[in-house]
Motif scaffolding. Sequence first.
Motif, PDB file in Angstrom:
ATOM      1  N   VAL A   1     -12.118   8.054  -0.908  1.00  0.00           N
ATOM      2  CA  VAL A   1     -12.450   6.972  -1.533  1.00  0.00           C
ATOM      3  C   VAL A   1     -13.360   7.770  -2.674  1.00  0.00           C
ATOM      4  CG1 VAL A   1     -13.697   4.941  -1.975  1.00  0.00           C
ATOM      5  CG2 VAL A   1     -12.110   5.228   0.382  1.00  0.00           C
TER       6      VAL A   1
ATOM      7  N   TYR B   1      -4.789   6.829  -9.008  1.00  0.00           N
ATOM      8  CA  TYR B   1      -5.522   6.095  -7.791  1.00  0.00           C
ATOM      9  C   TYR B   1      -5.357   4.695  -7.612  1.00  0.00           C
ATOM     10  CZ  TYR B   1      -8.550  10.418  -8.472  1.00  0.00           C
ATOM     11  OH  TYR B   1      -8.897  11.594  -8.675  1.00  0.00           O
TER      12      TYR B   1
ATOM     13  N   ASP C   1     -16.460   6.824  -4.717  1.00  0.00           N
ATOM     14  CA  ASP C   1     -17.143   5.883  -4.869  1.00  0.00           C
ATOM     15  C   ASP C   1     -18.498   6.302  -5.602  1.00  0.00           C
ATOM     16  OD1 ASP C   1     -19.011   3.721  -4.711  1.00  0.00           O
ATOM     17  OD2 ASP C   1     -19.226   3.930  -2.230  1.00  0.00           O
TER      18      ASP C   1
ATOM     19  N   VAL D   1      -8.921  -1.686  -3.344  1.00  0.00           N
ATOM     20  CA  VAL D   1      -9.967  -0.791  -2.786  1.00  0.00           C
ATOM     21  C   VAL D   1     -10.783  -1.488  -1.988  1.00  0.00           C
ATOM     22  CG1 VAL D   1     -11.279   1.403  -2.797  1.00  0.00           C
ATOM     23  CG2 VAL D   1      -9.209   0.992  -4.416  1.00  0.00           C
ATOM     24  N   ARG D   2     -11.520  -2.418  -2.634  1.00  0.00           N
ATOM     25  CA  ARG D   2     -12.652  -3.125  -2.032  1.00  0.00           C
ATOM     26  C   ARG D   2     -11.940  -3.922  -0.752  1.00  0.00           C
ATOM     27  NH1 ARG D   2     -12.829  -7.513  -5.238  1.00  0.00           N
ATOM     28  NH2 ARG D   2     -11.048  -8.545  -4.156  1.00  0.00           N
TER      29      ARG D   2
ATOM     30  N   TRP E   1       0.895  -1.065   0.040  1.00  0.00           N
ATOM     31  CA  TRP E   1      -0.008   0.172   0.043  1.00  0.00           C
ATOM     32  C   TRP E   1       0.803   1.292   0.114  1.00  0.00           C
ATOM     33  CZ3 TRP E   1      -5.119  -0.133  -0.955  1.00  0.00           C
ATOM     34  CH2 TRP E   1      -5.742   1.047  -0.661  1.00  0.00           C
TER      35      TRP E   1
ATOM     36  N   ARG F   1     -19.577   0.763  -1.561  1.00  0.00           N
ATOM     37  CA  ARG F   1     -19.188   0.638  -0.276  1.00  0.00           C
ATOM     38  C   ARG F   1     -20.542   0.407   0.499  1.00  0.00           C
ATOM     39  NH1 ARG F   1     -16.751   5.933   3.337  1.00  0.00           N
ATOM     40  NH2 ARG F   1     -15.354   5.781   1.399  1.00  0.00           N
TER      41      ARG F   1
ATOM     42  N   TYR G   1      -9.232  -3.170   0.809  1.00  0.00           N
ATOM     43  CA  TYR G   1      -8.829  -2.116   2.071  1.00  0.00           C
ATOM     44  C   TYR G   1     -10.222  -1.519   2.664  1.00  0.00           C
ATOM     45  CZ  TYR G   1      -7.353   2.566   3.990  1.00  0.00           C
ATOM     46  OH  TYR G   1      -7.082   3.434   4.667  1.00  0.00           O
TER      47      TYR G   1
ATOM     48  N   ALA H   1     -12.181   3.967  -6.301  1.00  0.00           N
ATOM     49  CA  ALA H   1     -10.885   4.328  -6.163  1.00  0.00           C
ATOM     50  C   ALA H   1     -10.318   4.985  -5.202  1.00  0.00           C
ATOM     51  CB  ALA H   1     -10.720   5.408  -7.513  1.00  0.00           C
ATOM     52  N   PHE H   2      -9.062   5.077  -4.722  1.00  0.00           N
ATOM     53  CA  PHE H   2      -8.525   5.710  -3.440  1.00  0.00           C
ATOM     54  C   PHE H   2      -7.204   6.417  -3.965  1.00  0.00           C
ATOM     55  CE2 PHE H   2      -5.683   5.629  -0.069  1.00  0.00           C
ATOM     56  CZ  PHE H   2      -6.505   5.791   1.131  1.00  0.00           C
TER      57      PHE H   2
END
Length: 150
Positions: free
Chosen positions: A124, A22, A126, A28-29, A4, A131, A31, A118-119
């Motif tokens: 985030v 990103y 979304d 991301v999921r 990360w 989420r 995380y 995306a982060f």
Amino acid sequence: MTEWEYAKQIIETINARGGEAYIVGGAVRDYMLGHLPDDIDIATSLFPDEVLALFPKAVPTGIDHGTVTVILDHHPFEVTTFRSEGTYSDSRRPDHVALGVSLEEDLLRRDFTMNAMAFNDGNVVDLFGGRLDLEAKVIRTVGSPYERFD
């Protein structure tokens, strides 16, 4: 350093050169579910030749699809230009890829809402409710019409 942290270093380098980048997809999921992912993909506004110029150890692994593999301390990361995809005549690979689209268009091509996040820099992105779908333990496709799998 964790995967990360390496990914964030790539993002910082791209952002410092005027690009956007990103962490995307399953990383991301994972995380969001409280796991540090091992496999991290990065999406960027920069084109492959621009990414190659930024990193001393970078390999053009999928230029036709906008992908460069950046290697930091022996850790590879796929860095792919924001893209949209055409039809899939073989049900596996797109017949046409358009590079240089927006982050939103890139996320729109992804399969499930939980993979279309995306982060970047602690935030985030979304756009499709991934989420909430994770919290509800629902799998839903991106796009229209939405399909829901309970």
